[in-house]
Write a protein that holds these residues in place. Structure first.
Motif, short mmCIF file in Angstrom:
data_model
loop_
_atom_site.label_atom_id
_atom_site.label_comp_id
_atom_site.label_asym_id
_atom_site.label_seq_id
_atom_site.Cartn_x
_atom_site.Cartn_y
_atom_site.Cartn_z
N ARG A 129 9.96 -1.13 24.54
CA ARG A 129 11.07 -0.55 23.79
C ARG A 129 10.58 0.03 22.46
NH1 ARG A 129 13.21 -5.47 25.41
NH2 ARG A 129 13.54 -6.30 23.29
N ARG A 130 9.69 -0.69 21.79
CA ARG A 130 9.16 -0.21 20.50
C ARG A 130 8.37 1.09 20.70
NH1 ARG A 130 5.83 -4.53 17.30
NH2 ARG A 130 5.85 -2.81 15.82
N ASN A 131 7.50 1.11 21.69
CA ASN A 131 6.68 2.31 21.92
C ASN A 131 7.55 3.49 22.32
OD1 ASN A 131 4.47 0.71 21.40
ND2 ASN A 131 3.91 0.44 23.54
N ALA A 132 8.63 3.21 23.05
CA ALA A 132 9.55 4.30 23.42
C ALA A 132 10.22 4.88 22.18
CB ALA A 132 10.60 3.78 24.41
N CYS A 133 10.60 4.02 21.24
CA CYS A 133 11.19 4.50 19.98
C CYS A 133 10.22 5.42 19.26
CB CYS A 133 11.55 3.32 19.07
SG CYS A 133 12.91 2.31 19.66
N GLU A 134 8.96 5.01 19.21
CA GLU A 134 7.93 5.85 18.57
C GLU A 134 7.86 7.23 19.23
OE1 GLU A 134 4.04 4.27 18.54
OE2 GLU A 134 4.49 2.59 17.22
N GLY A 135 7.78 7.23 20.56
CA GLY A 135 7.66 8.50 21.27
C GLY A 135 8.87 9.39 21.07
#
Length: 452
Positions: A325-331
């Motif tokens: 979820r965190r990495n998706a927010c970054e992307g």
């Protein structure tokens, strides 16, 4: 991992098996057919966990009547839905052994502009979920890319001169040493290596990222050229498209530096297949790898499958792992996906504090406004501004309280428009408003017609 296995496959059978394994995660039953001589020839079946590559190969389906299969092949697009109520569709599904079913999935694997294979399947519990359908679209698209890369590798291998037939005065390892030493003769060594073709490229990849990899560059201002990174990387990139398939396994190497520098070079490879490959790096555990892949993807927006990258990120915001979820927010933030904002608003209330904080950071990056973790204020802002162009968000941010956001908004506006109107983030409020009005006036008269 099915995506990695497809791109690392050494032959067609390995690739097709990896594709089927990835697809089967979402289906109860599947069959894969190869299109040959105007007919579909069975190749593999997986039914409730049982793999069959013998009986299925006795099946040959003719395509001389219009059916669900022929329409899928002609359109070259995935079909998920009810079985067409025609005798021809019922007959071909019966011949394939599916019997009476209500819903069917047909996935054509396209290589270039030609359909090479057709996958037919049924879901565990029809209808197939939207998330599963998107995953299958991604797997099918990447299978076509992997097939293309495999064909290019095989052609290059067949055309390449054996090393023994090379000029006896040629010493590929010694030429690579010259590049690594970054000394006199780099230009000549690179030119010689490129002239030697595939054997030289493979030798560079075998040593990648070098015996003594360089320090990672500062990414705060973007990425530097490959020549600045080092002659070895610049030389490798000059082999052009064939190097993409060679770099693919290195994108998921166990060593962080190998993954980083492979992603860095891939970010400069502006080819259609680069989209899916870089997208697979957006969930890497190394933040530098994630950042470089996003920077590279930003230059590939006009290629097919880019929208699929954004769809995947939006679905990943609902992932079970907090890191996903965190990495998706970054992307979402780095690729400026405004359609991801509703998902970010939901994650402001995530039970994992780090996820909520990353969602807040992503909203600031996208909008240049800041309301911390206050989901209510963010939703109010979104409800009032969701229909505005992002340029309008940036212009509104020129007078927000936070000077950091004011400066970031201005820098983006200046990059997009080349206009400044004398703006400085630390000006008195009256002057900030005056300059902001000039931007608004420019937008109404000119900008709205120039910036899509």
């Amino acid at each position: 991992d099915s995506l990695t296995a497809m791109h690392a496959a050494r032959d067609r059978d390995e690739l097709m098996l990896a594709f089927c394994r990835g697809v089967y995660m979402h289906l109860r039953r599947l069959q894969l057919y190869v299109l040959s001589g105007g007919q579909l020839r069975g190749w593999l079946q997986i039914d409730q966990g049982r793999v069959d590559d013998l009986e299925i190969r006795k099946i040959t389906l003719r395509l001389d009547e219009e059916s669900i299969f022929t329409s899928t092949l002609s359109q070259g697009e995935i079909y998920v839905g009810p079985v067409p109520q025609t005798d021809q569709s019922a007959r071909i599904l019966h011949d394939a052994g599916f019997g009476l079913i209500d819903e069917v999935l047909t996935c054509p694997v396209v290589i270039g502009k030609r359909v090479a294979c057709l996958l037919v399947g049924t879901a565990h519990k029809p209808p197939l979920s939207t998330g599963a359908e998107h995953a299958l679209q991604r797997l099918t698209a990447e299978a076509g890319i992997a097939f293309t890369s495999l064909i290019l590798r095989q052609k290059k291998k067949a055309q390449a001169e054996p090393k023994a037939a090379l000029d006896k005065g040629t010493d590929i390892p010694a030429l690579i040493d010259v590049l690594e030493e970054v000394g006199e003769g780099c230009t000549e060594a690179a030119a010689r290596l490129i002239s030697l073709g595939t054997p030289a490229m493979e030798a560079i990849l075998a040593r990648f990222p070098g015996r003594t990899p360089p320090d990672r560059p500062d990414l705060s201002s973007g990425i530097v050229s490959l020549m600045e990174l080092g002659p070895l990387f610049d030389c490798l990139s000059r082999f052009q498209r064939p190097v993409v398939s060679g770099l693919t396994p290195l994108l998921h190497h166990r060593k962080r530096d190998t993954r980083f520098f492979a992603t860095y070079v891939m970010s400069m490879m502006h080819f259609p297949e680069s989209v899916v490959l870089l997208a697979s790096c957006l969930q890497d555990e190394d933040p530098d790898v994630r950042l470089v892949s996003a920077i590279g993807l930003d230059h590939l927006r006009d290629f097919p499958h880019f929208s699929m990258v954004l769809d995947t990120l939006e679905r990943d915001m609902e992932g079970t792992r907090s890191e996903t979820r965190r990495n998706a927010c970054e992307g979402i933030a780095r690729l400026l996906d405004r359609d991801g904002i509703p998902g970010l608003l939901e994650l402001l209330e995530d039970k994992i504090p780090e996820v909520a904080e990353t969602a807040s950071w992503a909203l600031v990056e996208l909008t240049r406004h800041s309301f911390g973790l206050d989901a209510g204020k963010w939703r109010d802002w979104w409800n009032h501004n969701r229909d505005m162009h992002r340029v309008e968000w940036l212009m509104a941010a020129l007078t927000v309280d936070d000077e950091v956001n004011r400066e970031a908004a201005y820098e983006e506006l200046f990059t997009m428009t080349g206009l400044s109107f004398g703006y400085k983030p630390d000006m008195p409020l009256e002057e900030l408003v005056d300059t902001q009005d000039k931007f608004y006036d420019w937008w109404r008269r000119i900008g709205v017609h120039q910036i899509p």
